[in-house]
Design a protein around this motif. Structure first.
Motif, short mmCIF file in Angstrom:
data_model
loop_
_atom_site.label_atom_id
_atom_site.label_comp_id
_atom_site.label_asym_id
_atom_site.label_seq_id
_atom_site.Cartn_x
_atom_site.Cartn_y
_atom_site.Cartn_z
N ILE A 54 1.66 31.38 53.41
CA ILE A 54 3.11 31.38 53.19
C ILE A 54 3.62 30.06 53.75
N PHE A 55 4.12 29.19 52.87
CA PHE A 55 4.66 27.89 53.28
C PHE A 55 6.16 28.05 53.48
N PHE A 56 6.61 27.82 54.71
CA PHE A 56 8.01 28.08 55.06
C PHE A 56 8.98 27.11 54.39
N LYS A 57 8.70 25.82 54.45
CA LYS A 57 9.64 24.83 53.89
C LYS A 57 9.82 25.05 52.39
N GLU A 58 8.73 25.34 51.71
CA GLU A 58 8.77 25.53 50.25
C GLU A 58 9.16 26.95 49.86
N ARG A 59 9.15 27.87 50.84
CA ARG A 59 9.41 29.30 50.59
C ARG A 59 8.50 29.80 49.46
N MET A 60 7.19 29.58 49.67
CA MET A 60 6.22 29.86 48.62
C MET A 60 4.98 30.56 49.18
#
Length: 81
Positions: A54-60
């Protein structure tokens, strides 16, 4: 869910990036949600789950073995800035 924690969701729609497809927000399990929250509190750039990051900056959400398998994620309430 504890008041200081949020609940994370992933978009389970067949085509999650289509503007014509309604979002189908599905909650992460209690265990996965706790892992995501801990990574967020640690100010990590991503959380690691069994099969996904889960990539926080990209919300992905990205599948570990296939970068092309991606889905939007969200937190309720939104994470603090």
């Amino acid at each position: 869910m504890a008041s200081e924690n949020g609940q994370w969701y992933w978009n389970a729609a067949q085509n999650p990036f289509s503007p014509n497809t309604p979002a189908q927000w599905t909650a992460y399990s209690t265990e996965d949600n706790a892992k995501i929250e801990q990574s967020l509190k640690n100010k990590d750039t991503k959380a690691e789950l069994a099969n996904h990051h889960i990539f926080f900056k990209e919300r992905m959400q990205v599948h570990k073995s296939d970068f092309q398998k991606q889905r939007p994620v969200k937190r309720d309430p939104p994470p603090p800035k």
